[in-house]
Design a protein around this motif. Structure first.
Motif, PDB file in Angstrom:
ATOM      1  N   CYS A   1       0.859  -1.190   0.000  1.00 11.62           N
ATOM      2  CA  CYS A   1       0.000   0.000   0.000  1.00 11.62           C
ATOM      3  C   CYS A   1       0.895   1.240   0.000  1.00 11.62           C
ATOM      4  CB  CYS A   1      -0.909   0.017   1.228  1.00 11.62           C
ATOM      5  SG  CYS A   1      -1.965  -1.454   1.375  1.00 11.62           S
ATOM      6  N   ALA A   2       0.643   2.151  -0.928  1.00 12.04           N
ATOM      7  CA  ALA A   2       1.478   3.352  -1.034  1.00 12.04           C
ATOM      8  C   ALA A   2       0.609   4.566  -1.317  1.00 12.04           C
ATOM      9  CB  ALA A   2       2.520   3.178  -2.139  1.00 12.04           C
ATOM     10  N   VAL A   3       0.885   5.672  -0.598  1.00 17.30           N
ATOM     11  CA  VAL A   3       0.262   6.962  -0.912  1.00 17.30           C
ATOM     12  C   VAL A   3       1.067   7.580  -2.043  1.00 17.30           C
ATOM     13  CG1 VAL A   3      -0.293   9.255  -0.046  1.00 17.30           C
ATOM     14  CG2 VAL A   3      -0.603   7.263   1.424  1.00 17.30           C
ATOM     15  N   THR A   4       0.417   7.828  -3.188  1.00 16.36           N
ATOM     16  CA  THR A   4       1.126   8.275  -4.394  1.00 16.36           C
ATOM     17  C   THR A   4       0.946   9.757  -4.685  1.00 16.36           C
ATOM     18  OG1 THR A   4      -0.765   7.617  -5.747  1.00 16.36           O
ATOM     19  CG2 THR A   4       0.986   5.988  -5.420  1.00 16.36           C
ATOM     20  N   GLY A   5       0.061  10.429  -3.989  1.00 18.46           N
ATOM     21  CA  GLY A   5      -0.176  11.847  -4.228  1.00 18.46           C
ATOM     22  C   GLY A   5      -0.944  12.465  -3.086  1.00 18.46           C
ATOM     23  N   ALA A   6      -1.307  13.733  -3.251  1.00 19.71           N
ATOM     24  CA  ALA A   6      -2.017  14.432  -2.184  1.00 19.71           C
ATOM     25  C   ALA A   6      -3.347  13.783  -1.865  1.00 19.71           C
ATOM     26  CB  ALA A   6      -2.226  15.898  -2.575  1.00 19.71           C
ATOM     27  N   SER A   7      -4.007  13.164  -2.865  1.00 23.82           N
ATOM     28  CA  SER A   7      -5.313  12.536  -2.627  1.00 23.82           C
ATOM     29  C   SER A   7      -5.410  11.172  -3.291  1.00 23.82           C
ATOM     30  CB  SER A   7      -6.432  13.445  -3.151  1.00 23.82           C
ATOM     31  OG  SER A   7      -6.288  13.665  -4.540  1.00 23.82           O
ATOM     32  N   THR A   8      -4.265  10.539  -3.599  1.00 20.42           N
ATOM     33  CA  THR A   8      -4.285   9.255  -4.300  1.00 20.42           C
ATOM     34  C   THR A   8      -3.410   8.235  -3.592  1.00 20.42           C
ATOM     35  OG1 THR A   8      -2.478   9.963  -5.765  1.00 20.42           O
ATOM     36  CG2 THR A   8      -4.742  10.311  -6.547  1.00 20.42           C
ATOM     37  N   ALA A   9      -3.752   6.960  -3.819  1.00 19.06           N
ATOM     38  CA  ALA A   9      -2.979   5.855  -3.258  1.00 19.06           C
ATOM     39  C   ALA A   9      -3.077   4.677  -4.215  1.00 19.06           C
ATOM     40  CB  ALA A   9      -3.472   5.466  -1.864  1.00 19.06           C
ATOM     41  N   LEU A  10      -2.141   3.721  -4.062  1.00 15.30           N
ATOM     42  CA  LEU A  10      -2.111   2.530  -4.909  1.00 15.30           C
ATOM     43  C   LEU A  10      -1.938   1.312  -4.018  1.00 15.30           C
ATOM     44  CD1 LEU A  10      -2.172   1.926  -8.011  1.00 15.30           C
ATOM     45  CD2 LEU A  10       0.308   1.685  -7.882  1.00 15.30           C
ATOM     46  N   VAL A  11      -2.847   0.317  -4.174  1.00 16.91           N
ATOM     47  CA  VAL A  11      -2.781  -0.937  -3.423  1.00 16.91           C
ATOM     48  C   VAL A  11      -2.457  -2.045  -4.412  1.00 16.91           C
ATOM     49  CG1 VAL A  11      -4.019  -2.564  -1.978  1.00 16.91           C
ATOM     50  CG2 VAL A  11      -4.450  -0.118  -1.737  1.00 16.91           C
ATOM     51  N   THR A  12      -1.371  -2.797  -4.172  1.00 17.38           N
ATOM     52  CA  THR A  12      -0.908  -3.817  -5.113  1.00 17.38           C
ATOM     53  C   THR A  12      -1.045  -5.204  -4.500  1.00 17.38           C
ATOM     54  OG1 THR A  12       0.662  -2.259  -6.082  1.00 17.38           O
ATOM     55  CG2 THR A  12       1.022  -4.589  -6.527  1.00 17.38           C
ATOM     56  N   TRP A  13      -1.681  -6.098  -5.279  1.00 17.84           N
ATOM     57  CA  TRP A  13      -1.828  -7.497  -4.886  1.00 17.84           C
ATOM     58  C   TRP A  13      -0.614  -8.279  -5.382  1.00 17.84           C
ATOM     59  CZ3 TRP A  13      -5.922  -4.564  -4.485  1.00 17.84           C
ATOM     60  CH2 TRP A  13      -6.900  -4.909  -3.560  1.00 17.84           C
ATOM     61  N   PRO A  14      -0.023  -9.150  -4.551  1.00 17.40           N
ATOM     62  CA  PRO A  14       1.099  -9.967  -5.013  1.00 17.40           C
ATOM     63  C   PRO A  14       0.593 -11.107  -5.898  1.00 17.40           C
ATOM     64  CG  PRO A  14       0.507 -10.579  -2.786  1.00 17.40           C
ATOM     65  CD  PRO A  14      -0.397  -9.422  -3.163  1.00 17.40           C
ATOM     66  N   ARG A  15       1.499 -11.972  -6.303  1.00 22.63           N
ATOM     67  CA  ARG A  15       1.100 -13.154  -7.060  1.00 22.63           C
ATOM     68  C   ARG A  15       0.329 -14.093  -6.131  1.00 22.63           C
ATOM     69  NH1 ARG A  15       4.632 -13.736 -11.639  1.00 22.63           N
ATOM     70  NH2 ARG A  15       6.252 -12.136 -11.622  1.00 22.63           N
ATOM     71  N   LEU A  16      -0.926 -14.370  -6.470  1.00 21.64           N
ATOM     72  CA  LEU A  16      -1.786 -15.193  -5.625  1.00 21.64           C
ATOM     73  C   LEU A  16      -2.108 -16.509  -6.319  1.00 21.64           C
ATOM     74  CD1 LEU A  16      -4.313 -12.488  -4.378  1.00 21.64           C
ATOM     75  CD2 LEU A  16      -2.345 -13.403  -3.148  1.00 21.64           C
ATOM     76  N   ALA A  17      -2.378 -17.534  -5.523  1.00 24.04           N
ATOM     77  CA  ALA A  17      -2.802 -18.828  -6.063  1.00 24.04           C
ATOM     78  C   ALA A  17      -4.280 -18.770  -6.423  1.00 24.04           C
ATOM     79  CB  ALA A  17      -2.543 -19.934  -5.039  1.00 24.04           C
ATOM     80  N   ALA A  18      -4.701 -19.616  -7.367  1.00 17.25           N
ATOM     81  CA  ALA A  18      -6.098 -19.659  -7.783  1.00 17.25           C
ATOM     82  C   ALA A  18      -6.985 -20.068  -6.607  1.00 17.25           C
ATOM     83  CB  ALA A  18      -6.285 -20.633  -8.943  1.00 17.25           C
ATOM     84  N   GLY A  19      -8.177 -19.490  -6.559  1.00 15.97           N
ATOM     85  CA  GLY A  19      -9.118 -19.795  -5.485  1.00 15.97           C
ATOM     86  C   GLY A  19      -9.760 -18.525  -4.955  1.00 15.97           C
ATOM     87  N   CYS A  20     -10.344 -18.617  -3.778  1.00 13.61           N
ATOM     88  CA  CYS A  20     -11.014 -17.475  -3.162  1.00 13.61           C
ATOM     89  C   CYS A  20     -10.378 -17.156  -1.815  1.00 13.61           C
ATOM     90  CB  CYS A  20     -12.516 -17.752  -2.973  1.00 13.61           C
ATOM     91  SG  CYS A  20     -13.403 -17.888  -4.533  1.00 13.61           S
TER      92      CYS A  20
END
Length: 757
Positions: A52-71
């Motif tokens: 999770c990273a704050v990228t600007g004054a009012s923006t952020a980016l959440v990144t999912w890693p490599r996940l296995a298939a499923g729920c």
């Protein structure tokens, strides 16, 4: 406690993907999140932290890693500048399996989704979200600008190494275009005109004095660049009598808290029913995506505000969007309809990548000035360096290599864009998976559902035979609830009436007249019975009760298992039912709905209170959640006279350890209002163990302030059962249709209120 917004994530196995967040205030302005942090995790076999990273004054980016298939499941928390942590997002993660194995490279995460996130101003509200695809482009532009800055830093490192800036420029100019093309990046200029529309055909007609909206809102479908010039608006006149005067449209934009006039159209006149009126703006009104505007109808050379009959379309209710009668901030809107209108805009020269506009000419000019200034600086430094031509050529090769790396990153961005479903020349789109939409989906041509071989089909609409079958399947999951008439008891100034009464099916009560200076109060306790097949466990998931009254009233009912104590002769704020056996632990609930205030002539509606008494083991004692509701109805919809039903539904069994809001309470009204179904509470719900009919007893407390007798009524109800998989189709249907009338929610420890009259 602030509630997180629900948002389900769909990603691909072993492919990192990211979610772009844009934080806005409840009023729609950018929200400054400087000094705040985000953290989150996803759980499959174990807990995996999210980037999770704050990228600007009012923006952020959440990144999912490599996940296995499923729920799996995930949640994200926001920590404010004071260090206090709040829930932000939660939901399921659906990871689709892949056939092609991953290539093992460290590819960058593709931007797979984007949300506008609005955080309530109070700590007891709920976070709201709206999907906004334009944020994806903004995030790509941010990444491109970051790459540009990195390239600028690389150029600056050459200042002491390069003898001649011209040599560097020549080498890069010779190699960069080929490197970009080899990486699959094709850029092309774009300019032209775009036509937007609020619908293909009218749903109804209405009187339009003006319309408030945010420019770029999904109400106007079609290609809309970030910056454009509005050149015309076309609407269709509707009224028996012609409009013989001359009329114009005025465009107002919200600036620094007030609406300012920014454009006026040419006049149209002599409109007859069904005639298209096109208002032309010369040379055009400049608008930016996100501008809050009002389109106002005016009459005559004096430009007096006026209302014209127009063809219209039905729309979901969105704050700040809808029909208006005057220009004011905030605008007072009727958000259920919009004019059927066609809007034409011109837009500037720019560039596109795969059909997606990346920048306008003005933005390119700005970038060009930055690049030219950086080039001049590099050349000046190079002329003083005194290095050999061979060293300059080597440095140029390094610069070209860096450019190729940047081009590869651009290719990955292009691949992410290509993953977005495209519309072909005929306007068709093919999706490999499901479709989730935050707003309504309009299928004016009908919906074609492929059916089994031999089944009759209707390509113009959903097959009617099978639709009837679905309705029958739902009705098969419904059982009746009857009044146990012989066991009804009354107390105070209320009595059972023979008029309007049918044993077991409906019961009318007479509420005595008030005396001088004193209201009349009374209570009726109504046991409920009906078939309820169960052995330890029941499949009940909801019910509805037919109730109404001409007096002010409170309706109390006990749901689920566990003993409950009924009480009468108390004030309207007292609890008429409490958990039995000295508040012994059980997982049933008690709910009361109070309509005890007169019509609000300022806000135009009624205030209603809903209380829910419930128990969860993690707290260890009974609690009460109080919900304040406001019903926006007219003076012809008196309450509780206009009440038809109270409807309780839950989506599934809740946890007994922690509070999960799996249920909701709805109110169905009669009368002439456009909306008659309202959601009035979010509830925990009850477990299926020994739940019986679901609802055991109804208590009606009535207050009469009139000097003549009034009445209250109770009728048969319905008991709803889970379908296979513990699903409740009625719950999902009501959630889709109902207008949310909830204004505030508060949960506290249960303290008994027991005040005799």
């Amino acid at each position: 406690m602030r509630q997180a917004a629900n948002y389900n994530i769909h990603v691909t196995e072993s492919l990192p993907q990211s979610l772009a967040l844009h934080f806005i205030s409840p009023s729609g302005e950018d929200m400054d999140i400087s000094g705040m942090t985000l953290r989150g995790a996803v759980v499959q076999d174990g807990v995996i932290m999210l980037d999770c990273a704050v990228t600007g004054a009012s923006t952020a980016l959440v990144t999912w890693p490599r996940l296995a298939a499923g729920c799996g499941a995930y949640d994200i928390f926001l920590t404010d500048a004071s260090g206090k942590e709040y829930p932000l997002l939660k939901g399921a993660v659906h990871v689709v399996s892949r056939v092609t194995p991953p290539d093992g490279t460290n590819e960058a995460a593709a931007v797979a989704g984007a949300l506008d996130v609005s955080i309530p101003e109070t700590e007891d509200g709920s976070v709201t979200i709206v999907e906004n695809p334009s944020i994806v482009v903004e995030e790509l532009v941010r990444q491109a600008e970051a790459a540009r800055d990195e390239a600028t830093r690389l150029v600056e490192t050459l200042e002491g190494q390069v003898e001649s800036g011209e040599l560097v420029n020549e080498a890069v100019a010779n190699k960069l275009p080929g490197a970009l093309k080899d990486a699959g990046v094709e850029l092309e200029a774009v300019t032209g005109q775009s036509t937007l529309s609020s619908g293909d055909a009218a749903d109804t007609w209405t009187i339009v004095g003006g319309y408030a909206m945010t420019w770029g809102d999904e109400i106007l479908a079609g290609h809309l660049p970030d910056s454009c010039r509005l050149t015309s608006i076309s609407t269709v006149y509707f009224f028996t009598d012609p409009a013989l005067n001359q009329y114009c449209l005025r465009i107002w934009r919200l600036t620094d808290g007030a609406y300012s006039l920014i454009g006026t159209s040419a006049y149209v006149s002599n409109l007859s029913s069904g005639q298209t009126a096109t208002w032309v703006f010369t040379p055009g009104v400049t608008l930016q995506r996100g501008d809050k505007i009002i389109i106002q109808v005016c009459e005559g050379t004096e430009m007096t505000p006026y209302a014209l009959g127009m063809h219209a379309v039905l729309t979901p209710s969105v704050p700040g969007r809808g029909l208006i009668t005057e220009v004011s901030n905030p605008p007072a809107v009727n958000g259920t309809m919009a004019p059927l209108m066609t809007v034409v805009v011109d837009y500037d020269d720019g560039i596109t990548l795969g059909g997606i506009e990346l920048a306008t000419a003005r933005q390119l000019d700005s970038l060009g000035r930055d690049v030219r200034q950086s080039s001049a600086t590099a050349e000046a430094a190079a002329r003083t360096a005194g290095q050999s031509a061979a060293a300059a050529s080597t440095s140029a090769d390094n610069a070209a290599t860096s450019a190729t790396s940047a081009a590869n990153s651009a290719t990955e961005a292009q691949q992410a864009l290509e993953a977005i479903p495209q519309v072909d020349a005929s306007g068709n789109m093919t999706l490999a998976g499901g479709l989730t939409a935050a707003g309504a989906i309009n299928a004016n041509g009908g919906v074609n559902i492929p059916l089994a071989v031999g089944a009759p089909t209707d390509t113009g609409a959903v097959n009617r035979f099978y639709t009837s079958g679905l309705a029958g399947a739902v009705s098969a999951l419904v059982q009746p609830i009857y009044l146990n008439s012989s066991s009804i008891t009354v107390a105070g100034s209320i009595s059972k009436s023979s008029n309007g009464t049918l044993a077991g099916l409906t019961q009318r009560f007479s509420v005595g007249a008030a005396s001088a200076g004193s209201n009349a109060y009374g209570s009726a306790v109504i046991p409920l019975i009906g078939p309820n097949g169960q052995f330890n466990y029941s499949s009940v998931c909801g019910f509805s009760l037919a109730v109404s009254a001409t007096a002010f009233a409170k309706f109390t009912f006990g749901i689920g298992r566990g003993p409950k104590t009924n009480r009468t002769g108390l004030t309207m704020d007292s609890y008429s039912m409490i958990p039995g056996d000295n508040l012994a632990t059980n997982y049933g609930e008690i709910i009361d709905v109070t309509i005890n205030t007169p019509y609000d002539t300022v806000r135009k509606g009624y205030e209603i209170r809903v209380r829910e008494i419930f128990y969860v083991s993690s707290v260890g004692h009974w609690q009460v959640k109080t919900t304040t509701v406001f019903l926006p109805v007219g003076t012809n919809e008196l309450m509780p006279n206009g009440l038809n039903r109270l409807i309780y539904m839950q989506s599934g069994p809740p946890s007994t350890a922690v509070r999960e809001e799996k249920a909701a309470l709805y109110m169905e009204l009669g009368g002439g209002s456009t909306n008659t179904l309202f959601k009035i509470a979010s509830l925990r719900g009850f477990i299926a163990f020994e739940a019986g009919t679901g609802v055991s007893t109804l208590i009606i407390d009535a207050r009469n302030e009139k000097t003549y007798a009034l009445s209250a009524d109770a009728g048969t109800g319905t008991r709803h059962l889970y379908a296979n998989g513990l699903t409740n189709p009625t719950y999902h249907a009501l959630e889709a249709m109902a207008v949310n009338a909830i204004e505030s929610e508060e949960t506290a420890d249960f303290e008994d209120i027991n005040i005799p009259l």
